[in-house]
Write a protein that holds these residues in place. Structure first.
Motif, mmCIF file in Angstrom:
data_model
loop_
_atom_site.group_PDB
_atom_site.id
_atom_site.type_symbol
_atom_site.label_atom_id
_atom_site.label_comp_id
_atom_site.label_asym_id
_atom_site.label_seq_id
_atom_site.Cartn_x
_atom_site.Cartn_y
_atom_site.Cartn_z
ATOM 1 N N VAL A 1 -20.618 -47.464 31.599
ATOM 2 C CA VAL A 1 -21.452 -47.142 30.436
ATOM 3 C C VAL A 1 -21.357 -45.650 30.128
ATOM 4 C CG1 VAL A 1 -23.847 -47.012 29.592
ATOM 5 C CG2 VAL A 1 -23.013 -49.097 30.688
ATOM 6 N N LYS A 2 -21.425 -44.814 31.160
ATOM 7 C CA LYS A 2 -21.308 -43.362 30.951
ATOM 8 C C LYS A 2 -19.940 -43.003 30.377
ATOM 9 C CE LYS A 2 -24.637 -41.666 34.315
ATOM 10 N NZ LYS A 2 -24.894 -40.809 35.468
ATOM 11 N N ALA A 3 -18.892 -43.646 30.863
ATOM 12 C CA ALA A 3 -17.538 -43.377 30.366
ATOM 13 C C ALA A 3 -17.432 -43.763 28.891
ATOM 14 C CB ALA A 3 -16.510 -44.131 31.191
ATOM 15 N N ILE A 4 -18.029 -44.886 28.532
ATOM 16 C CA ILE A 4 -18.001 -45.312 27.129
ATOM 17 C C ILE A 4 -18.745 -44.306 26.259
ATOM 18 C CG2 ILE A 4 -18.819 -47.050 25.480
ATOM 19 C CD1 ILE A 4 -18.429 -49.140 27.738
ATOM 20 N N LEU A 5 -19.905 -43.855 26.713
ATOM 21 C CA LEU A 5 -20.709 -42.925 25.915
ATOM 22 C C LEU A 5 -20.061 -41.555 25.779
ATOM 23 C CD1 LEU A 5 -24.296 -43.891 27.087
ATOM 24 C CD2 LEU A 5 -23.269 -44.301 24.845
ATOM 25 N N LYS A 6 -19.164 -41.191 26.683
ATOM 26 C CA LYS A 6 -18.461 -39.909 26.589
ATOM 27 C C LYS A 6 -17.358 -39.935 25.537
ATOM 28 C CE LYS A 6 -19.292 -38.270 31.254
ATOM 29 N NZ LYS A 6 -18.717 -38.012 32.570
ATOM 30 N N GLU A 7 -16.923 -41.127 25.170
ATOM 31 C CA GLU A 7 -15.875 -41.271 24.168
ATOM 32 C C GLU A 7 -16.394 -40.844 22.797
ATOM 33 O OE1 GLU A 7 -12.593 -42.777 24.475
ATOM 34 O OE2 GLU A 7 -13.028 -42.298 26.563
ATOM 35 N N PRO A 8 -15.483 -40.429 21.892
ATOM 36 C CA PRO A 8 -15.922 -40.213 20.513
ATOM 37 C C PRO A 8 -16.461 -41.541 19.967
ATOM 38 C CG PRO A 8 -13.695 -39.374 20.842
ATOM 39 C CD PRO A 8 -14.079 -40.117 22.085
ATOM 40 N N GLU A 9 -17.557 -41.484 19.255
ATOM 41 C CA GLU A 9 -18.243 -42.672 18.750
ATOM 42 C C GLU A 9 -18.620 -43.609 19.898
ATOM 43 O OE1 GLU A 9 -16.815 -44.604 15.206
ATOM 44 O OE2 GLU A 9 -15.517 -42.893 14.768
ATOM 45 N N GLY A 10 -19.092 -43.017 20.978
ATOM 46 C CA GLY A 10 -19.425 -43.775 22.174
ATOM 47 C C GLY A 10 -20.506 -44.809 21.967
ATOM 48 N N ARG A 11 -21.523 -44.489 21.175
ATOM 49 C CA ARG A 11 -22.612 -45.442 20.940
ATOM 50 C C ARG A 11 -22.081 -46.719 20.284
ATOM 51 N NH1 ARG A 11 -27.901 -45.067 22.913
ATOM 52 N NH2 ARG A 11 -28.956 -43.318 21.993
ATOM 53 N N ARG A 12 -21.196 -46.519 19.288
ATOM 54 C CA ARG A 12 -20.636 -47.673 18.585
ATOM 55 C C ARG A 12 -19.789 -48.510 19.540
ATOM 56 N NH1 ARG A 12 -16.014 -48.884 16.117
ATOM 57 N NH2 ARG A 12 -15.164 -46.793 16.257
ATOM 58 N N HIS A 13 -18.999 -47.849 20.364
ATOM 59 C CA HIS A 13 -18.169 -48.565 21.347
ATOM 60 C C HIS A 13 -19.039 -49.289 22.371
ATOM 61 C CE1 HIS A 13 -14.331 -47.187 19.884
ATOM 62 N NE2 HIS A 13 -14.709 -45.921 19.962
ATOM 63 N N LEU A 14 -20.128 -48.659 22.774
ATOM 64 C CA LEU A 14 -21.038 -49.308 23.715
ATOM 65 C C LEU A 14 -21.609 -50.581 23.097
ATOM 66 C CD1 LEU A 14 -22.520 -49.180 26.468
ATOM 67 C CD2 LEU A 14 -24.374 -48.036 25.257
ATOM 68 N N GLU A 15 -22.046 -50.475 21.850
ATOM 69 C CA GLU A 15 -22.578 -51.659 21.166
ATOM 70 C C GLU A 15 -21.536 -52.763 21.106
ATOM 71 O OE1 GLU A 15 -24.494 -51.283 17.368
ATOM 72 O OE2 GLU A 15 -25.587 -49.502 18.020
ATOM 73 N N GLU A 16 -20.318 -52.411 20.722
ATOM 74 C CA GLU A 16 -19.252 -53.412 20.612
ATOM 75 C C GLU A 16 -19.012 -54.118 21.946
ATOM 76 O OE1 GLU A 16 -15.931 -51.133 19.244
ATOM 77 O OE2 GLU A 16 -16.676 -51.029 17.180
ATOM 78 N N ASN A 17 -19.063 -53.371 23.031
ATOM 79 C CA ASN A 17 -18.802 -53.958 24.336
ATOM 80 C C ASN A 17 -19.983 -54.789 24.844
ATOM 81 O OD1 ASN A 17 -16.083 -53.086 25.304
ATOM 82 N ND2 ASN A 17 -16.928 -51.084 24.772
#
Length: 131
Positions: free
Chosen positions: A53-69
């Motif tokens: 989850v932390k790795a996803i949130l560090k990505e650009p647009e991490g919140r959106r990627h977190l939601e998608e996953n």
């Protein structure tokens, strides 16, 4: 004597565990987060799920990627993540990630669906004081 059979089964389980650990490491390195989340949940590793989850949130647009996953997880996986985030939320270092996952669950799951989650009552009771 079944000792030899039990030892072989234990060794096979240990080898399988090592293989899954290596696969998880590879998935994180390749940034294949959905599979990494699924594998970490199946291994019952709350800290590893938090790391993903932390790795996803560090990505650009991490919140959106977190939601998608999170949205793409199965119901039983979402239940496991909910149980994990209850623990994460009690620690100030991990509360932001817990809140992000909780927000996603609340935003994308219907209230009736959330009520069907196992352990939802105790999860809500545990989340309220820290949220």
């Amino acid at each position: 004597d079944v000792t030899e059979i039990e030892e072989k089964e234990a060794q096979a389980k240990q080898e399988e565990q090592i293989m899954k650990e290596q696969e998880l490491s590879n998935l994180l390195h390749e940034k294949r987060y959905l599979k990494a989340l699924g594998l970490a949940i199946s291994l019952d590793r709350p800290h590893t799920v938090l790391t993903v989850v932390k790795a996803i949130l560090k990505e650009p647009e991490g919140r959106r990627h977190l939601e998608e996953n999170i949205v793409r997880l199965r119901k039983d996986q979402k239940e496991a993540v909910l149980a994990f985030l209850v623990t994460w939320n009690t620690n100030s270092r991990n509360c932001h990630e817990a809140q992000a996952v909780m927000e996603t669950l609340l935003k994308h799951e219907a209230p009736d669906s959330l009520l069907q989650f196992s352990g939802i009552k105790s999860a809500v009771e545990s989340l309220l004081p820290y949220t």
